[in-house]
Structures are given as structure tokens and as C-alpha cells.
Scaffold this motif. Structure first.
Motif, short mmCIF file in Angstrom:
data_model
loop_
_atom_site.label_atom_id
_atom_site.label_comp_id
_atom_site.label_asym_id
_atom_site.label_seq_id
_atom_site.Cartn_x
_atom_site.Cartn_y
_atom_site.Cartn_z
N ALA A 37 0.84 -1.21 0.00
CA ALA A 37 0.00 0.00 0.00
C ALA A 37 0.86 1.24 0.00
CB ALA A 37 -0.92 0.01 1.22
N ARG A 38 0.30 2.32 -0.52
CA ARG A 38 0.87 3.66 -0.40
C ARG A 38 0.14 4.38 0.73
NH1 ARG A 38 3.27 4.92 -5.49
NH2 ARG A 38 3.91 6.93 -4.60
N ILE A 39 0.71 5.47 1.18
CA ILE A 39 0.08 6.20 2.29
C ILE A 39 -1.32 6.66 1.91
CG2 ILE A 39 0.19 8.31 3.66
CD1 ILE A 39 3.22 7.96 3.78
N HIS A 40 -1.52 7.15 0.69
CA HIS A 40 -2.86 7.63 0.33
C HIS A 40 -3.86 6.48 0.24
CE1 HIS A 40 -0.47 7.53 -3.56
NE2 HIS A 40 -1.38 6.60 -3.78
N ASP A 41 -3.38 5.27 -0.02
CA ASP A 41 -4.28 4.11 0.02
C ASP A 41 -4.76 3.87 1.44
OD1 ASP A 41 -3.79 3.62 -2.71
OD2 ASP A 41 -2.04 2.40 -2.24
N ILE A 42 -3.85 4.04 2.38
CA ILE A 42 -4.18 3.83 3.80
C ILE A 42 -5.12 4.92 4.30
CG2 ILE A 42 -3.20 3.73 6.13
CD1 ILE A 42 -0.64 2.58 4.78
N GLN A 43 -4.83 6.16 3.98
CA GLN A 43 -5.66 7.27 4.47
C GLN A 43 -7.04 7.26 3.85
OE1 GLN A 43 -5.29 9.15 6.93
NE2 GLN A 43 -3.16 9.70 7.28
N GLY A 44 -7.15 6.96 2.58
CA GLY A 44 -8.45 6.86 1.94
C GLY A 44 -9.16 8.19 1.81
N THR A 45 -10.43 8.13 1.43
CA THR A 45 -11.22 9.34 1.16
C THR A 45 -12.27 9.62 2.21
OG1 THR A 45 -12.76 8.06 -0.20
CG2 THR A 45 -10.88 9.08 -1.33
N THR A 46 -12.26 8.85 3.32
CA THR A 46 -13.12 9.14 4.47
C THR A 46 -12.23 9.24 5.70
OG1 THR A 46 -13.54 6.83 5.03
CG2 THR A 46 -15.00 7.83 3.40
N ARG A 47 -12.84 9.38 6.86
CA ARG A 47 -12.06 9.55 8.08
C ARG A 47 -11.43 8.24 8.56
NH1 ARG A 47 -15.24 13.90 7.92
NH2 ARG A 47 -14.37 15.75 8.93
N VAL A 48 -12.03 7.13 8.23
CA VAL A 48 -11.53 5.83 8.67
C VAL A 48 -10.88 5.13 7.48
CG1 VAL A 48 -12.19 3.58 9.60
CG2 VAL A 48 -13.26 5.66 10.48
N SER A 49 -9.70 4.57 7.72
CA SER A 49 -8.95 3.94 6.64
C SER A 49 -9.71 2.76 6.05
CB SER A 49 -7.60 3.45 7.15
OG SER A 49 -6.94 2.66 6.18
N PRO A 50 -9.71 2.63 4.72
CA PRO A 50 -10.31 1.42 4.12
C PRO A 50 -9.51 0.16 4.43
CG PRO A 50 -9.19 2.74 2.46
CD PRO A 50 -9.20 3.55 3.72
N LEU A 51 -8.29 0.34 4.96
CA LEU A 51 -7.44 -0.80 5.31
C LEU A 51 -7.35 -0.99 6.82
CD1 LEU A 51 -4.54 -0.20 2.74
CD2 LEU A 51 -6.48 -1.78 2.55
N LYS A 52 -8.28 -0.42 7.56
CA LYS A 52 -8.26 -0.54 9.02
C LYS A 52 -8.17 -2.00 9.44
CE LYS A 52 -11.15 0.26 13.11
NZ LYS A 52 -12.47 0.74 13.60
N GLY A 53 -7.24 -2.29 10.35
CA GLY A 53 -7.07 -3.63 10.88
C GLY A 53 -6.21 -4.53 10.02
N GLN A 54 -5.82 -4.09 8.84
CA GLN A 54 -5.03 -4.93 7.95
C GLN A 54 -3.54 -4.65 8.10
OE1 GLN A 54 -6.25 -5.52 3.88
NE2 GLN A 54 -8.30 -4.70 4.28
N LYS A 55 -2.76 -5.69 7.84
CA LYS A 55 -1.31 -5.56 7.79
C LYS A 55 -0.94 -5.03 6.42
CE LYS A 55 2.47 -6.97 10.19
NZ LYS A 55 2.68 -6.96 11.62
N VAL A 56 -0.13 -4.00 6.39
CA VAL A 56 0.32 -3.43 5.12
C VAL A 56 1.84 -3.48 5.07
CG1 VAL A 56 -1.68 -1.93 4.77
CG2 VAL A 56 0.25 -1.10 6.13
N THR A 57 2.35 -3.53 3.88
CA THR A 57 3.79 -3.63 3.69
C THR A 57 4.21 -2.77 2.51
OG1 THR A 57 5.64 -5.18 3.51
CG2 THR A 57 3.70 -5.62 2.15
N GLY A 58 5.50 -2.45 2.47
CA GLY A 58 6.02 -1.66 1.36
C GLY A 58 5.54 -0.23 1.36
N VAL A 59 5.18 0.31 2.52
CA VAL A 59 4.68 1.69 2.60
C VAL A 59 5.88 2.62 2.64
CG1 VAL A 59 3.13 3.27 3.79
CG2 VAL A 59 2.75 0.81 3.95
N THR A 60 6.03 3.46 1.63
CA THR A 60 7.23 4.28 1.49
C THR A 60 6.95 5.75 1.75
OG1 THR A 60 6.85 4.49 -0.87
CG2 THR A 60 8.27 2.67 -0.14
#
Length: 794
Positions: free
Chosen positions: A216-239
Motif C-alpha cells: 500500500a501507499r500512504i494515500h491508500d491507507i488514508q483513503g477518502t473518508t475519516r476511517v482507513s479502508p485498510l483498518k485492521g489490515q497488515k500493510v507492507t512496502g509503505v514508502t
């Protein structure tokens, strides 16, 4: 740690200095202990089992055949034994290996399928885990002896562990593990941070049958609402590039920003990496690649929160790809940058709504959460607090007060330019600036945006501007003339006899020098003689508190006031626990007389009596309907009868229930619920009913209602008190931009009031600003005063 070379304090002479220092071990570059969790199955835990996770920092596979993990209590005795779990198989280069340990009766989520299993019941808070190339139980019980054991490949001691590498890792708990944050340095304190448990097995599986980490990228994690669409998920390769660090406290970590943003203005490119009480070993300008679990941090219960959340990565691991990189340019906040409208008003939780950063200020800040922003030459609208924070405005023309603040004028008129500023700079390097309202934070102040339950979105400054004084001075009111009665009200903020003489002196000088020795003062937040120190001890008297105050006023050059008050029942009137807060009167007997009538006590209601055509109180002082449910766990009004130049004046001192429990204006529920208004509405009805009794008996009566009503001039409670024009709320007679007596979260607002009936003539009213705008405060409230000629009732 590598083999037996950890924490061996071999003396090495530092060339030219003639002193000895410990020889540092060569850090491991292959198999390491990655995470340790001993709270599985305990109360409050989500996971059902303890675990130990191993990682391979090398590129080549590493065999574990014939190896073991072993556990030792944090404070071993001579009879303590290491517990052993044998291992088999191997760990792929850059891979993980999960060892499941003891399972408890609590928790709801299973570990992913372990690569090895044991039955060790590890302590949640503290202990020692060793990775051993061998399966024979260790015998060492001290850090020095274990350092000499050549079979130990890696070791972590957490919490209060005696056996550890250099310094112990942070304590864990039923809900937190300790996880490695980066490369091995042979210092557990530096290498591990406490955070949410995040076990992963060799197949990349996560708890509850979860999927492997996702790139994921940071903008993928932040998403377009207040709560991340990836909440609770393990992410890798975040630069990203490290932009700021928090290196103190229990919420340490770093912010990083993606230098290759997407084109969506709703998605923040910044993110916080949480490392708990461990300072992350990164520097501003480092390019990092991070793995972690996406979490939404709430400052209270996330299932019932009234606040917004902060999106962050927990249980992180990272690599530093390069250093000394240019940091992404902060977003410049100008007067027109932040929208004037606060938030959408759906009548509930706004978290799921798509962000509209060009339309709403809360959406704007959320769309920049974790990113760096900058302000320049910003006017201070809230002084430095005891928590090392201050408030500025990015909109200097938004509801300015004559003294440099920003006035709050209505529920639907939020001051969206107000911004809290805190500092990430250690105070030893740069003390936090001490500023007053009206000062200017000069030059550039910049840093990442973070949400705080106090103040909402805040600028965490790693670049902090200077200070230019606005020369805001404490006000001095006019002296009452001989034929004017001066009645003031003053919340003296939890004053008790055990407070410092300095506080008494500062309050006393406010009475004498700034209020010019009023004839009558209604006091709020007078506590019993031992204040909060005597919680539940039965002490309710406040005579020592009031005597100390009166003596301090005399010492400051004022008159010797007398006082009247009624002691409450123990622990019944709210406020600071044990303080037995109450309202009371001070009065200058050389100027005004108090009519003492017996019968007033904590539970007896004062009534209005008319005899021989004269209206008076049944008891003076007396409490207004003190057993009414409206005053439950709250201060009861105190009515007193005064005589000035032959005219009777009724003064009622008040302190309504606080706003505690109301939802914040910056919270996730819009519009916010103001639950405390219900009780204040009932209190206003009871108080207004009593005033109406006085005016029914004598329509020309001189009535003064004063005190901390804990509500705004436009609130339902104040509308109840002023309905029909029988009482005038004097704050409303001032220009709009001067209507304030209190500064909260950078907003100058009204909590304190003086209301008068039609009886008083030639009314002259003043809010005397001596506290709320200043860092050095005797109280958090400004006093008010009214001067008038009592109407002739003869």
C-alpha cells in the motif's frame, strides 16, 4: 544480539581519553526475535494465545532445526527455570516464523496457524525470551551470565526484566505486545516498541485466518473518508520521507510523507507510525519502507467515541533506504486556506462520509492528517496552558476581539481559523513559548497535523516561530461612586485553604486592584478547608479558606470583607472530588449591610415572605430549592438579602452544572450533542421560578443574579432566565466582540453572567479581563462587575 557477545561489558580504552567503555556486540543480521506477546487469553485481550514471532533479517533462508525459544520470569529467583519450546524448519530470507504458546480462557481471535507450538504461559507485562541454538534449558539467571552463554542467539527482556540486552524493552500488557522496530542494536529499549499484537506466520497469514500483508501507499491507507479502508489490515512496502519525530512521552513515533502523491485532494499523503514509549531510530529526511498494522486510534472507547480518530501504523517494522533526502514542502495555511464552514451536519457520525476538504474545515484537516503544514506570523487567540499548548488563528479577521482573541458567537458560527499548536522539540532544547492572547507567533511554525481530543486538529511543531508581544494588559474597572452599589462575580477555581499563598495573593489583588474592591462579590468554586485532599473525610467547612482569602485581601490593601455561605452535605455538590465546592458572598460591611436571618442550611429551601408590605427572604443566606433534582450533584444557588443606602437588594449566587460530557465541536458526531444542557435547563427554570416569586411580591425589587452559569448568552438556559424581559443578561449589552469571560480551545466565550431585574437604575457593567487571556492565571475565569443605584422600594 549475535551469539554470546550481547551486553558483555568488556572494557575498551577510548584512545586519548584514558577511560573505559563497554564493548558493543555485533548486531544480528539473520535470525531475530521480532515480537513477544504474553497477554493472550487474558482479560481484555483479543487474541486467545501468547506467541513469539521470529524474523529473518538476512536474504538467505535460515534453519531452526535443533533450536528453541525459551522463557524466564522477569525477576528470577535462584530456583527459577527457563521454559523451552523446540523449533524445526527454517525461516525464509526476510520472512517470519510464528511460535504459539499458552492459550488462555479469554480472547476471541485465534492465532494464524503457528509454525511451532509450545505451552509456555508468559507474563503479559514483563519477562525474558531467548532464541537459543539448542534445546537444553538455559541456566543463566543474570544478564551477565546470559551474555556469556554462547548458545543464546538473540534475547529480549521487556518491562522490568532483569535479563535483557542493555536496557529492557517497554512493558507490554493484555492488549499490547513488544515488537522490533528496526535493525538489531543490542539495546532492547531502542529496538522494541509496545503496540497492538500483530502475529504473522511463515505463510504471511494474520489472526483469524487473515490474509497476508498487502502492499500500500500512504494515500491508500488514508483513503477518502475519516476511517482507513485498510483498518485492521497488515500493510507492507509503505514508502515515504520522515518529516518529524515525537521522542518523548508514551506516544512516540514518526511521521512520514509520500513524495509521490496521487491527484485526489481527499487523500492525505502523511501518516504517523506509532512506537509507544520507544524512540524510533530514524531521522528527518530518511526515506523509509514500513510494514505495520493500520489502526484508528481513539482517545476513548472506539465503539462509543465522541471524538475523531487518528489513522496510524502500529507494530511497525521499517528499513531506512536512504538518508538526507529533501523533506516534502509543508502546506501553507493562509487566511483563505481553511473553509469557513465546520462540517456537514447529518445528525450523527460523519466518519463514513466522503471528505469535502474544499467545503468543510474538519474535512480539510482530515485530508491533511499526518502531513506537515505551516503558518506564518499567526496571532495568538488562546494563551499558553499548563499542558504546553497554545492557540492561534489563521483567519485574523474572523470574529476578532478588541484584545486580540476570537469571540464565539453562536452554535452555528464556529471559528474555523483557530488551530492548536504543540511542540515536538524537546523542552531542554527549546522551552515552549509562554504567550498571551494578542501576542504573535512570528516567522514560520510548521509540523504535522494530528487530531487531539482537546482542541481538535493540532499542529505538532518541529519548527517553532518566535514571539512578539501584543502588550495585552490586565484590565482595571472603574471605582464605584458613593451612591453606587458594586456587585461582582468571580469563579476562583477550586480555592481551598491548602492552596498556595501565591494564589490567594493573586486573587486578592484582582479583587482590590482590578475590581476596585466591590461592595459585594459572589464567589464560585470555594472549597472546604482541605480541598480535594480530604475526599470523603466529612470535612465540609470552608471557614479557613474564606478567612485566608479575606486576610489576603486586607494584605493587598483592600477592605476587611465579611463572608456568608452554607456548607454543603459531604460529596453532594459535584466539582473536584472531595472539594465540597460551593458558592458564597463576600461583602464590605463599611459599605453594605447583610441581613442575617436564621434557618438556612444545606437542605432547607429559602422562600419569599411579605410582611407589612415589605418583601424579604425567609432565611438569609438561604439555598434555592436545594433538594430539587435539578441540583443533583451540582452547586445550589445561594440567596442573600443586602441593604444599601436604605434599599433592599437581593443577590443570588450561582454555579450551574458543567459542560462535562458534551460532545466536542470537532468530534465525529455533527452537530454535537450538548447533553449537559438538559440539567442546566432545569436549573434555569428553578432559579427563574424563585426570581419570579420575588418579583411577584415586589415588582420593583432589586434583584441581581450572578455567577458561573456554565452556558452561553444564546443558550436555552439563558433564554429561560431572560424570558419576558424580567431579567436582563448584561453580557448582551456589550458589543458582540466583547462578550466573553473565558477562553476555551482558542475561543473567547461566555460562561459567567450577571443578570439584573428592572429595579436597579443607572446600570454600569464590565467584564474585567485579568485571567482568561493570560498564561499566568489566578483563575481560568474573568470576573465581572455591575455598578448601579438600587431602585427606591419605599
Amino acid at each position: 544480539m549475535k551469539s554470546h557477545r550481547f551486553a558483555v561489558l568488556a572494557a575498551v580504552t577510548i584512545a586519548g581519553l584514558g577511560v573505559s567503555a563497554p564493548a558493543l556486540a555485533a548486531p544480528s543480521t539473520d535470525l531475530l526475535i521480532g515480537e513477544v506477546y504474553g497477554g493472550g487469553g487474558n482479560s481484555g485481550a483479543t487474541l486467545t494465545s501468547d506467541f513469539i514471532e521470529l524474523t529473518n533479517a538476512g536474504a538467505a533462508p535460515a534453519s531452526l532445526d535443533g533450536w528453541s525459544v525459551q522463557y524466564l520470569p522477569a525477576s528470577p529467583s535462584a530456583s527459577s527455570k527457563w521454559q523451552v519450546t523446540p523449533l524445526t524448519g527454517s525461516v525464509a530470507g526476510g520472512g517470519r516464523y510464528l511460535v504459539g504458546e499458552s492459550k488462555g480462557s479469554g480472547g476471541t481471535v485465534e492465532l494464524p496457524t503457528p509454525d511451532a507450538s509450545g505451552g509456555i504461559a508468559m507474563a503479559a507485562g514483563a519477562g525474558t525470551v531467548a532464541l537459543v541454538h539448542g534445546t537444553t534449558a538455559l541456566t543463566c539467571l543474570t544478564a551477565a551470565d546470559c551474555g556469556a552463554d554462547t548458545t543464546i542467539h538473540d534475547l529480549v527482556g521487556y518491562g522490568s526484566a532483569v535479563v535483557r540486552e542493555t536496557n529492557p524493552a517497554p512493558a507490554a500488557s493484555n492488549t499490547t505486545s513488544v515488537a522490533r522496530t528496526g535493525a538489531d542494536t543490542d539495546d532492547n529499549s531502542a529496538d522494541f516498541a509496545a503496540g497492538e499484537p500483530s502475529p504473522v506466520n511463515s505463510h504471511g497469514e494474520t489472526p483469524g485466518g487473515g490474509t497476508p500483508p498487502v502492499a500500500a501507499r500512504i494515500h491508500d491507507i488514508q483513503g477518502t473518508t475519516r476511517v482507513s479502508p485498510l483498518k485492521g489490515q497488515k500493510v507492507t512496502g509503505v514508502t515515504g520521507i520522515v518529516t518529524a519525530l515525537r521522542t518523548f512521552g508514551s506516544a512516540r513515533g514518526f511521521w512520514f510523507t509520500d513524495s509521490q502523491p496521487d491527484a485526489d485532494p481527499r487523500t492525505s499523503e502523511g501518516l504517523f507510525v506509532f512506537t509507544g514509549s520507544t524512540t524510533p531510530q530514524v531521522a528527518v529526511g530518511d526515506a523509509v519502507t514500513v510494514t505495520g498494522t493500520v489502526s484508528e486510534y481513539y482517545p476513548d472507547d472506539p465503539n462509543n467515541s465522541i471524538y475523531q480518530s487518528t489513522t496510524e501504523l502500529t507494530g511497525p517494522q521499517w528499513t531506512i533506504d536512504s538518508s538526507g533526502n529533501a523533506v516534502p514542502t509543508p502546506t501553507v495555511i493562509n487566511p483563505d486556506t481553511v473553509p469557513d464552514t465546520l462540517a456537514p451536519q447529518p445528525g450523527g457520525n460523519i466518519e463514513s462520509l466522503p471528505l469535502e476538504p474544499a467545503k468543510y474545515s474538519l474535512d480539510f484537516w482530515e485530508a491533511h492528517e499526518g502531513e506537515s503544514v505551516s503558518i506564518s506570523d499567526a496571532r495568538v487567540v488562546g494563551p499558553t496552558t499548563a499542558y504546553d499548548e497554545l492557540y492561534v488563528t489563521s483567519k485574523p479577521d474572523q470574529n476578532p476581539t478588541p484584545r486580540g482573541g476570537t469571540v464565539y458567537t453562536g452554535y452555528d458560527k464556529n471559528n474555523t481559523g483557530v488551530l492548536k499548536v504543540e511542540s515536538l522539540i524537546p523542552f531542554a532544547e527549546r522551552p515552549f513559548p509562554v504567550v498571551n492572547t494578542g501576542d504573535t507567533l512570528t516567522g514560520v511554525t510548521s509540523g504535522p497535523v494530528e487530531y487531539d481530543s482537546y482542541g481538535g486538529y493540532s499542529l505538532q511543531a518541529n519548527v517553532l516561530g518566535g514571539v512578539k508581544s501584543g502588550n495585552t494588559k490586565p484590565e482595571v474597572t472603574s471605582k464605584q461612586r458613593g451612591d453606587e452599589l458594586a456587585v461582582a462575580t468571580y469563579n476562583v477555581e477550586n480555592l481551598s485553604a491548602v492552596d498556595s499563598q501565591e494564589k490567594f495573593d493573586q486573587l486578592a489583588h484582582g479583587i482590590v486592584d482590578n475590581l476596585r474592591s466591590p461592595d459585594v462579590v459572589t464567589l464560585e468554586e470555594i472549597q472546604d478547608n482541605n480541598g480535594a485532599e480530604g475526599n470523603g473525610d466529612g470535612v465540609v467547612a470552608a471557614d479557613q479558606t474564606l478567612q485566608k482569602f479575606v486576610d489576603s485581601i486586607v494584605a493587598a490593601g483592600g477592605p476587611r470583607y465579611e463572608w456568608r455561605e452554607i456548607d454543603p452535605q459531604d460529596l453532594t455538590d459535584g466539582g473536584e472530588p472531595g472539594g465540597n465546592i460551593r458558592v458564597g458572598f463576600l461583602f464590605n460591611p463599611n459599605r453594605v449591610s447583610f441581613v442575617d436571618r436564621p434557618g438556612g442550611d444545606a437542605t432547607t429551601a429559602v422562600s419569599v415572605v411579605k410582611e407589612r408590605g415589605k418583601t424579604h427572604l425567609s432565611a438569609s443566606p438561604g439555598r434555592v430549592d436545594p433538594t430539587n433534582e435539578a441540583w443533583e450533584d451540582s452547586r445550589k444557588p445561594l440567596a442573600g438579602e443586602f441593604v444599601f443606602h436604605g434599599q433592599t437588594v437581593f443577590v443570588i449566587a450561582n454555579h450551574f452544572n458543567s459542560k462535562g460530557g458534551d460532545e466536542p465541536t470537532h468530534g465525529r458526531n455533527q452537530p454535537p450533542t450538548r447533553g449537559s444542557e438538559v440539567q442546566r435547563g432545569k436549573q434555569a427554570q428553578v432559579l427563574r421560578g424563585f426570581v419570579d416569586q420575588i418579583l411577584a411580591s415586589d415588582r420593583n425589587a432589586n434583584v441581581v443574579v450572578a455567577g458561573d452559569l456554565n452556558d452561553y448568552q444564546f443558550s436555552p438556559a439563558l433564554r429561560t432566565l431572560t424570558a419576558g424581559g424580567k431579567l436582563t443578561d448584561l453580557i448582551g449589552t456589550l458589543p458582540v466582540n466583547e462578550r466573553y469571560s473565558y477562553v476555551y480551545e482558542g475561543n473567547s466565550q461566555v460562561l459567567d453572567h450577571i443578570l439584573t431585574s428592572k429595579g436597579p437604575r443607572d446600570v454600569d457593567y464590565d467584564v474585567v479581563h485579568i485571567n482568561s487571556e493570560f498564561a499566568a492565571q489566578a483563575s481560568d475565569h474573568d470576573p465581572q462587575i455591575v455598578r448601579f443605584k438600587p431602585g427606591d422600594r419605599s
